[in-house]
Design a protein around this motif. Structure first.
Motif, PDB file in Angstrom:
ATOM      1  N   THR A  60      39.946  42.461  48.361  1.00  0.00           N
ATOM      2  CA  THR A  60      39.857  41.047  47.952  1.00  0.00           C
ATOM      3  C   THR A  60      38.618  40.387  48.553  1.00  0.00           C
ATOM      4  N   LEU A  61      38.362  40.644  49.840  1.00  0.00           N
ATOM      5  CA  LEU A  61      37.199  40.041  50.501  1.00  0.00           C
ATOM      6  C   LEU A  61      35.900  40.574  49.903  1.00  0.00           C
ATOM      7  N   THR A  62      35.864  41.840  49.555  1.00  0.00           N
ATOM      8  CA  THR A  62      34.658  42.405  48.924  1.00  0.00           C
ATOM      9  C   THR A  62      34.390  41.744  47.583  1.00  0.00           C
ATOM     10  N   SER A  63      35.476  41.549  46.832  1.00  0.00           N
ATOM     11  CA  SER A  63      35.334  40.879  45.531  1.00  0.00           C
ATOM     12  C   SER A  63      34.825  39.458  45.705  1.00  0.00           C
ATOM     13  N   LEU A  64      35.345  38.742  46.705  1.00  0.00           N
ATOM     14  CA  LEU A  64      34.898  37.350  46.938  1.00  0.00           C
ATOM     15  C   LEU A  64      33.455  37.299  47.425  1.00  0.00           C
ATOM     16  N   LYS A  65      33.037  38.282  48.197  1.00  0.00           N
ATOM     17  CA  LYS A  65      31.642  38.302  48.657  1.00  0.00           C
ATOM     18  C   LYS A  65      30.683  38.484  47.475  1.00  0.00           C
ATOM     19  N   ILE A  66      31.076  39.333  46.542  1.00  0.00           N
ATOM     20  CA  ILE A  66      30.245  39.529  45.347  1.00  0.00           C
ATOM     21  C   ILE A  66      30.144  38.225  44.556  1.00  0.00           C
ATOM     22  N   LEU A  67      31.305  37.526  44.441  1.00  0.00           N
ATOM     23  CA  LEU A  67      31.297  36.239  43.742  1.00  0.00           C
ATOM     24  C   LEU A  67      30.453  35.205  44.484  1.00  0.00           C
ATOM     25  N   SER A  68      30.461  35.284  45.821  1.00  0.00           N
ATOM     26  CA  SER A  68      29.687  34.298  46.589  1.00  0.00           C
ATOM     27  C   SER A  68      28.182  34.466  46.359  1.00  0.00           C
ATOM     28  N   PHE A  69      27.727  35.714  46.140  1.00  0.00           N
ATOM     29  CA  PHE A  69      26.307  35.925  45.829  1.00  0.00           C
ATOM     30  C   PHE A  69      25.933  35.253  44.510  1.00  0.00           C
ATOM     31  N   SER A  70      26.850  35.401  43.523  1.00  0.00           N
ATOM     32  CA  SER A  70      26.596  34.765  42.224  1.00  0.00           C
ATOM     33  C   SER A  70      26.633  33.255  42.366  1.00  0.00           C
ATOM     34  N   ALA A  71      27.565  32.735  43.167  1.00  0.00           N
ATOM     35  CA  ALA A  71      27.686  31.289  43.349  1.00  0.00           C
ATOM     36  C   ALA A  71      26.471  30.725  44.067  1.00  0.00           C
ATOM     37  N   ASN A  89      39.655  36.845  37.247  1.00  0.00           N
ATOM     38  CA  ASN A  89      41.077  36.501  37.369  1.00  0.00           C
ATOM     39  C   ASN A  89      41.913  37.249  36.325  1.00  0.00           C
ATOM     40  N   ARG A  90      41.327  37.422  35.131  1.00  0.00           N
ATOM     41  CA  ARG A  90      42.056  38.069  34.058  1.00  0.00           C
ATOM     42  C   ARG A  90      42.137  39.587  34.290  1.00  0.00           C
ATOM     43  N   ASN A  91      41.107  40.172  34.853  1.00  0.00           N
ATOM     44  CA  ASN A  91      41.073  41.628  35.048  1.00  0.00           C
ATOM     45  C   ASN A  91      41.821  42.090  36.303  1.00  0.00           C
ATOM     46  N   ASP A  92      42.029  41.205  37.241  1.00  0.00           N
ATOM     47  CA  ASP A  92      42.694  41.586  38.501  1.00  0.00           C
ATOM     48  C   ASP A  92      43.972  40.773  38.656  1.00  0.00           C
ATOM     49  N   PRO A  93      45.140  41.383  38.478  1.00  0.00           N
ATOM     50  CA  PRO A  93      46.408  40.639  38.489  1.00  0.00           C
ATOM     51  C   PRO A  93      46.804  40.106  39.860  1.00  0.00           C
ATOM     52  N   ILE A 165      27.196  26.017  51.931  1.00  0.00           N
ATOM     53  CA  ILE A 165      26.825  25.320  50.703  1.00  0.00           C
ATOM     54  C   ILE A 165      27.954  25.327  49.678  1.00  0.00           C
ATOM     55  N   GLY A 166      29.023  26.115  49.973  1.00  0.00           N
ATOM     56  CA  GLY A 166      30.154  26.154  49.047  1.00  0.00           C
ATOM     57  C   GLY A 166      31.307  26.952  49.645  1.00  0.00           C
ATOM     58  N   ILE A 167      32.442  26.885  48.940  1.00  0.00           N
ATOM     59  CA  ILE A 167      33.642  27.600  49.410  1.00  0.00           C
ATOM     60  C   ILE A 167      34.322  28.236  48.204  1.00  0.00           C
ATOM     61  N   PHE A 168      34.726  29.529  48.377  1.00  0.00           N
ATOM     62  CA  PHE A 168      35.518  30.205  47.361  1.00  0.00           C
ATOM     63  C   PHE A 168      36.980  30.226  47.803  1.00  0.00           C
ATOM     64  N   ILE A 169      37.857  29.876  46.876  1.00  0.00           N
ATOM     65  CA  ILE A 169      39.297  29.929  47.129  1.00  0.00           C
ATOM     66  C   ILE A 169      39.913  30.946  46.173  1.00  0.00           C
ATOM     67  N   ALA A 170      40.706  31.878  46.735  1.00  0.00           N
ATOM     68  CA  ALA A 170      41.440  32.855  45.914  1.00  0.00           C
ATOM     69  C   ALA A 170      42.923  32.699  46.211  1.00  0.00           C
ATOM     70  N   ASP A 171      43.702  32.466  45.167  1.00  0.00           N
ATOM     71  CA  ASP A 171      45.162  32.412  45.293  1.00  0.00           C
ATOM     72  C   ASP A 171      45.718  33.814  45.051  1.00  0.00           C
ATOM     73  N   LEU A 172      46.321  34.403  46.088  1.00  0.00           N
ATOM     74  CA  LEU A 172      46.902  35.735  45.975  1.00  0.00           C
ATOM     75  C   LEU A 172      48.377  35.604  45.629  1.00  0.00           C
ATOM     76  N   ARG A 173      48.787  36.244  44.566  1.00  0.00           N
ATOM     77  CA  ARG A 173      50.160  36.125  44.070  1.00  0.00           C
ATOM     78  C   ARG A 173      51.136  36.910  44.957  1.00  0.00           C
TER      79      ARG A 173
END
Length: 503
Positions: A60-71, A89-93, A165-173
């Motif tokens: 999960t953290l690796t995925s968020l780090k990749i998103l943070s580069f794009s952000a 979100n759609r590809n990862d349940p 400069i920003g914050i990513f939030i991930a809701d884990l089900r």
């Protein structure tokens, strides 16, 4: 197995009591081992979940780090991030929602409208990220508008100067995590706790949570959480099987021990009965011999008297020779009859204090003379102090002469005998040793049996009479011998003065 009545107590002590006591001991040991095994199994299951959870969080953290580069590149145009967030979100349940916030915690872009947009800056999770500029995982479960239970994970978006400069939030089900756990061990009872807050649980009811002693706790590496796994209930069948095997082995071992003890007791009882039978036989033989001896002595006395009268009448040299031979044989018959009388029922004896040293000195010339006749040297080692014992002097002389004659008869050519007399505590010991041909081992066990003899002209009563005489003086006689080496006879008698002191 048939058990004699007399051995019931031994069976109880050797078999029943040890099986019960050892059975209880091993039963406790089996329970302890079973408890340790069940606890180790629970810890092993918890370790699997801990590794799985750490892998899950790491991905999960690796995925968020990749998103943070794009952000970081599209923070000025956050609407460009929304398609990417929705695709992830759609590809990862595992995700219940993904959100991009500015450095103050205000929502810039997101995948779901289940959150109150204005509530993000006030969340403790956001405030901690702004303060620490580090990854933060919420410590409690949040319920969304659609009743979905989630745990939020926040990661900061930093520029090259490591400025927020920003914050990513991930809701884990939570339901995804529970399903993931059920795939591994569907029947395991466990729950995940953050301090005192239960984040999720599986196959657990509230009643079971109250029993703290039935759970093992395992900390996670990447999360401030603990996985608690319920220790499995005791396997009654397995415990019963192990206990049954243990009791079976105990029964075999104790019964073998019981049979060994019973065998030893049977041997002792057999030897005792054999000894009693020998004593009874000896008494029977002695009684018969004594009564026969009395019957022989009466006519023998008459014959001896008549021979005496005839010898006075016929004085011819040839007649005198025959009379001497007859008298010699009558004397020999009388000695044999005397030995028979000793075998009979013992009569009351008048014991007197006898100095064994003086007795040996009296016999010394006779023994030396007989030794010279057999070409045997006699060596004397006698204490000079008086050795007083309670006995009958003539009988003790008879014993000494009988034993020395046996020693002389053991030599085929020549040799040496030693006669020793010394004190040992409150006893005196008389030893007669020779270096003759010795006694075979199989014969050594029979030498005290009546009528057993290795001599051609012996009666087999000499040693029997010696032992009977010594036993009547409360002493002992023992014989040790080896073929071609020699024989040692040891007589032990209690000292008269020591005996008086004890009384």
């Amino acid at each position: 197995m048939k058990i004699h009545k007399g051995n019931i107590f031994i069976y109880f002590v050797v078999v029943i009591v040890p099986v019960i006591l050892l059975g209880l001991y091993f039963y406790n040991q089996i329970l302890k081992e079973n408890d340790i095994k069940r606890k180790d199994d629970a810890l092993w299951i918890a370790s699997i979940y801990q590794k799985n959870w750490d892998q899950f969080i790491g991905e999960t953290l690796t995925s968020l780090k990749i998103l943070s580069f794009s952000a970081n590149e599209n923070l000025d145009t956050p609407e460009k991030m929304e398609p990417l967030l929705r695709q992830v979100n759609r590809n990862d349940p595992r995700y219940g929602g993904l959100f991009l916030l500015d450095y103050n915690g205000k929502l810039l872009s997101g995948t779901a409208s289940l959150h109150n947009k204005d509530a993000f800056p006030e969340k403790t999770l956001i405030k901690e990220v702004i303060k620490t500029k580090d990854i933060i995982i919420s410590s409690h479960v949040e319920i969304l508008k659609n009743n979905q239970r989630i745990i939020s994970l926040a990661t900061p978006v930093l520029n090259d100067e490591r400025k927020l400069i920003g914050i990513f939030i991930a809701d884990l089900r939570i339901d995804y995590m529970e399903n993931l756990m059920k795939v591994l061990t569907p029947d395991t009872k466990l729950y995940v706790v953050n301090e005192n807050t239960i984040l999720l649980k599986m196959n657990v009811n509230d009643k079971e949570l109250k029993r703290n002693d039935q759970w093992v706790s395992y900390p996670m590496d990447k999360l401030p959480w603990n996985i608690k796994v319920k220790i499995a209930d005791r396997a009654v069948k397995e415990i019963a099987k192990n206990l049954g095997q243990t009791l079976f082995i105990l029964l075999i071992v104790t019964h073998v021990l019981f049979l060994l003890i019973e065998y030893i007791l049977l041997r002792i009882r057999t030897l005792k009965e054999r000894k009693e039978n020998e004593v009874q036989k000896l008494e029977l033989v002695g009684t018969l011999a004594a009564s026969t001896a009395h019957e022989i002595r009466n006519p023998l006395t008459g014959v001896k008297g008549l021979i005496q009268l005839l010898s006075e009448k016929y004085t011819d040299k040839e007649d005198r020779y025959y009379f001497d031979v007859i008298n010699s044989e009558l004397k020999r018959i009388n000695e044999i009859v005397g030995e028979f009388l000793v075998l009979g029922k013992p009569t009351a004896q008048h014991l007197e204090a006898v100095n064994i040293t003086d007795t040996l000195l009296e016999l010394k010339p006779l023994i030396i003379s007989e030794g010279n006749a057999h070409n045997v040297e006699c060596v004397w080692q006698i204490t000079h102090e008086p050795v007083i014992v309670k006995c009958v002097k003539d009988q003790i002389k008879q014993v000494i002469l009988n034993l020395t004659r046996n020693a002389f008869d053991s030599f085929e050519i020549s040799g040496t005998i030693q006669i020793k007399l010394y004190l040992s505590y409150d006893q005196c010991k008389l030893e007669i040793l020779d270096n003759g041909k010795g006694i075979p081992e199989e014969a050594l066990e029979k030498i005290f049996r009546p009528f057993y003899t290795s001599k051609e002209t012996g009666t087999g009563l000499g040693l029997v009479i010696c032992r009977r005489i010594i036993n009547s003086f409360e002493g002992t006689i023992k014989i040790y011998s080896k073929e071609s080496i020699g024989t040692s006879v040891v007589i032990t008698l209690p000292l008269a003065n020591k005996k008086r002191d004890r009384s």
